[in-house]
Enzyme design. Structure first.
Site, PDB file in Angstrom:
ATOM      1  N   HIS A   1       0.838  -1.201   0.000  1.00  0.00           N
ATOM      2  CA  HIS A   1       0.000   0.000   0.000  1.00  0.00           C
ATOM      3  C   HIS A   1       0.884   1.267   0.000  1.00  0.00           C
ATOM      4  O   HIS A   1       0.703   2.161  -0.824  1.00  0.00           O
ATOM      5  CB  HIS A   1      -0.898  -0.046   1.252  1.00  0.00           C
ATOM      6  CG  HIS A   1      -1.734   1.169   1.480  1.00  0.00           C
ATOM      7  ND1 HIS A   1      -3.101   1.141   1.430  1.00  0.00           N
ATOM      8  CD2 HIS A   1      -1.407   2.449   1.784  1.00  0.00           C
ATOM      9  CE1 HIS A   1      -3.580   2.352   1.680  1.00  0.00           C
ATOM     10  NE2 HIS A   1      -2.566   3.167   1.900  1.00  0.00           N
ATOM     11  N   GLU A   2       1.873   1.286   0.901  1.00  0.00           N
ATOM     12  CA  GLU A   2       2.737   2.475   1.011  1.00  0.00           C
ATOM     13  C   GLU A   2       3.616   2.634  -0.234  1.00  0.00           C
ATOM     14  O   GLU A   2       3.850   3.749  -0.698  1.00  0.00           O
ATOM     15  CB  GLU A   2       3.624   2.380   2.259  1.00  0.00           C
ATOM     16  CG  GLU A   2       2.859   2.374   3.569  1.00  0.00           C
ATOM     17  CD  GLU A   2       1.866   3.523   3.702  1.00  0.00           C
ATOM     18  OE1 GLU A   2       2.197   4.642   3.263  1.00  0.00           O
ATOM     19  OE2 GLU A   2       0.766   3.287   4.211  1.00  0.00           O
TER      20      GLU A   2
ATOM     21  N   HIS B   1       1.856   4.358  -2.983  1.00  0.00           N
ATOM     22  CA  HIS B   1       1.893   5.824  -2.818  1.00  0.00           C
ATOM     23  C   HIS B   1       3.233   6.378  -3.313  1.00  0.00           C
ATOM     24  O   HIS B   1       3.297   7.352  -4.047  1.00  0.00           O
ATOM     25  CB  HIS B   1       1.789   6.201  -1.334  1.00  0.00           C
ATOM     26  CG  HIS B   1       0.409   6.097  -0.741  1.00  0.00           C
ATOM     27  ND1 HIS B   1      -0.681   6.694  -1.305  1.00  0.00           N
ATOM     28  CD2 HIS B   1      -0.036   5.486   0.387  1.00  0.00           C
ATOM     29  CE1 HIS B   1      -1.750   6.449  -0.541  1.00  0.00           C
ATOM     30  NE2 HIS B   1      -1.388   5.707   0.485  1.00  0.00           N
TER      31      HIS B   1
ATOM     32  N   ASP C   1      -5.918   8.711   3.513  1.00  0.00           N
ATOM     33  CA  ASP C   1      -5.867   8.895   2.057  1.00  0.00           C
ATOM     34  C   ASP C   1      -7.150   9.560   1.555  1.00  0.00           C
ATOM     35  O   ASP C   1      -7.118  10.402   0.657  1.00  0.00           O
ATOM     36  CB  ASP C   1      -5.685   7.541   1.365  1.00  0.00           C
ATOM     37  CG  ASP C   1      -4.353   6.908   1.742  1.00  0.00           C
ATOM     38  OD1 ASP C   1      -3.423   7.672   2.054  1.00  0.00           O
ATOM     39  OD2 ASP C   1      -4.253   5.675   1.729  1.00  0.00           O
TER      40      ASP C   1
HETATM   41 ZN   LIG Z   1      -2.381   5.211   2.255  1.00  0.00          ZN
END
Ligand SMILES: [Zn+2]
Length: 377
Positions: free
Chosen positions: A63-64, A67, A159
Site C-alpha cells: 500500500h505504502e 503511494h 488517504d
Molecule cells: Zn495510504
C-alpha cells in the site's frame, strides 16, 4: 529498523510493529485459523499464523510503496516509508503540485490494497482442499479490503482526506481552504470514531472499542497538527532565516565565569537564552539564564560559562540565506535556540518565541501587502 530501499527511499519498520505482529499471530493462531475446522495441530496453526501475519505486513508495505511510486511519477520525492503501530506512513518531500497529482498519489495506496484483496479472494477456491490455508487467505483478502476502505474515509490525514483535499483544491483553486476543510473533516471523523468506540465499550465490550477510540484520537490529533504545520509552512513561504532572526544577539564568552557574564552581558540584554562562543567566536552551544540557578552563589565566581552550555542539535546552526521553513523540521518551540552563522561569525538567533511571533505577525498582514513585516516599525 531498516528493511532496505526501494527507488533509493529507505523502507523501515518501527519497533511497535512487533506488538501488532504478536497480536495478529495470537488472534490468528488461537481463534481465526482453528475455526476453519481442519483439525490441524497447534504447530500448523502457529506457523500459518506467523506466515499470514507477515504477509499482512507485506501488504501494508505494498500500500505504502504504491503511494511512493505514484508520488515519484508525479515529481514528488519521498524521504521514507515506515510501518508502525497504526499502519504505514510514506513521508513525502513537499506537496503535490496539482490537485490531479495529489488525487493520484492518494488513491494509489487503497487501490493497491484492493488489488491485493482481489488476488486473495481469487486464490480462495484453489485452496479449498486445505482449510487452514483457505481461511488464512480469506482473512488476508478481507483485511486488505477493510484497509483500503478505511483509508478512503474522507478526513485528513487518511488517504480519503487527501482525496477530499484534492477535490476542494480543484474546485476552489484555494489550497489553504482545502487544508482547513480536510483537517476539519479529519477531526469530525476522529470524533465519530471515538463515539463509536465508546458505544462499543458500553454495549458490545467484546468488539474492541478501545482500539477504535485510540484510532479516533490519533486521527483528530494528527489532523490538527498537520493543519498547524501547513499553516506555519504557508506563513513562512518565500522567507529566509535572515527575515525571522533577531540580528546581532548578545553572546556568552565560554571562558569567563558566571558572575562576570551576569554583570557584563546578561544584565544588559533582554535575552533569556544566549549562544555560547569559544575564543575564535565560533558557536559551541547555548545556555539559558535559568541554568545558573543550579549553581550555588558561592561557586558562580569560579564556574566557567561553557561548563553549563547545552549542545546545539545538528539542524540548529543555520545560514541567513536558508529558507525559513527549516525552522519547522522539527519545529523550534519555546526557548529552544537556533544560531545563525555567516563567515564563521554569529549574526543572529531564532527562538521558538521569535518564530511564533513572526507567524502571528504574518497572519495580521493585510491581504495584497507582500514581503516580510519589518521589525523596527
Ligand atoms: Zn495510504
Amino acid at each position: 529498523m531498516r528493511l532496505g530501499t526501494i527507488a533509493k527511499v529507505p523502507i523501515g519498520v518501527h519497533w511497535s510493529v512487533l506488538l501488532i505482529l504478536i497480536l495478529l499471530v495470537a488472534v490468528l493462531g488461537t481463534s481465526v485459523l482453528p475455526a476453519a475446522g481442519g483439525g490441524d495441530s497447534a504447530l500448523v496453526y502457529g506457523s500459518v499464523a506467523v506466515l499470514t501475519a507477515l504477509l499482512f505486513l507485506a501488504s501494508l508495505l505494498a500500500h505504502e510503496i504504491a503511494h511512493l511510486l505514484v508520488a515519484r511519477r508525479t515529481g514528488v520525492g519521498a524521504t521514507s516509508v515506515t510501518l508502525w503501530l497504526l499502519g504505514g506512513v510514506t513521508e513525502l518531500k513537499g506537496e503535490a503540485r496539482t490537485p490531479r497529482a495529489e488525487l493520484a498519489i492518494a488513491v494509489a495506496g487503497p487501490l493497491a490494497s484492493f488489488a491485493v484483496s482481489a488476488v486473495g479472494f481469487l486464490l480462495v477456491t484453489p485452496l479449498r482442499g486445505v482449510p487452514v490455508a483457505r481461511t488464512a487467505m480469506i482473512w488476508l483478502a478481507t483485511m486488505n479490503l477493510l484497509l483500503g476502505a478505511f483509508n478512503l474515509l474522507p478526513g485528513a490525514p487518511l488517504d480519503g482526506g487527501r482525496v477530499l483535499h484534492a477535490l476542494i483544491w480543484h474546485r476552489t483553486r484555494d489550497r489553504a481552504q482545502a487544508d482547513r476543510r480536510a483537517a476539519g473533516a479529519g477531526k469530525i471523523l476522529g470524533g465519530l470514531l471515538v463515539s463509536l468506540g465508546a458505544a462499543q465499550l458500553l454495549l458490545w465490550p467484546a468488539t474492541g472499542g478501545l482500539w477504535t477510540i485510540i484510532i479516533g484520537v490519533f486521527l483528530a490529533v494528527a489532523a490538527h497538527t498537520q493543519l498547524l504545520q501547513q499553516q506555519m509552512r504557508d506563513a513562512l513561504a518565500g522567507m529566509r532565516v535572515r527575515d525571522v532572526m533577531t540580528p546581532d544577539p548578545a553572546v556568552a564568552p565560554g571562558w569567563i565565569d558566571i558572575d562576570r557574564f551576569v554583570s557584563s552581558v546578561a544584565s544588559r540584554s533582554h535575552q533569556t537564552a544566549f549562544p555560547v562562543v569559544d575564543t575564535s567566536g565560533a558557536p559551541i552551544g547555548y545556555l539559558r539564564l535559568q541554568a545558573f540557578q543550579d549553581v550555588p552563589p558561592a561557586r558562580r565566581g569560579e564556574t566557567r560559562v561553557d561548563s553549563l552550555a547545552r549542545r546545539l542539535p545538528p539542524g540548529r546552526v543555520l545560514s541567513p540565506e536558508q529558507e525559513a521553513s527549516v525552522l519547522l523540521d522539527p519545529p523550534l518551540t519555546g526557548d529552544a535556540l537556533a544560531v545563525v552563522v555567516e563567515d564563521g561569525r554569529i549574526v543572529g538567533t531564532v527562538t521558538g518565541a521569535d518564530l511564533a511571533r513572526m507567524i502571528q505577525l504574518i497572519g495580521l498582514r493585510r491581504p495584497g501587502v507582500s514581503g516580510p513585516p519589518t521589525k523596527s516599525s
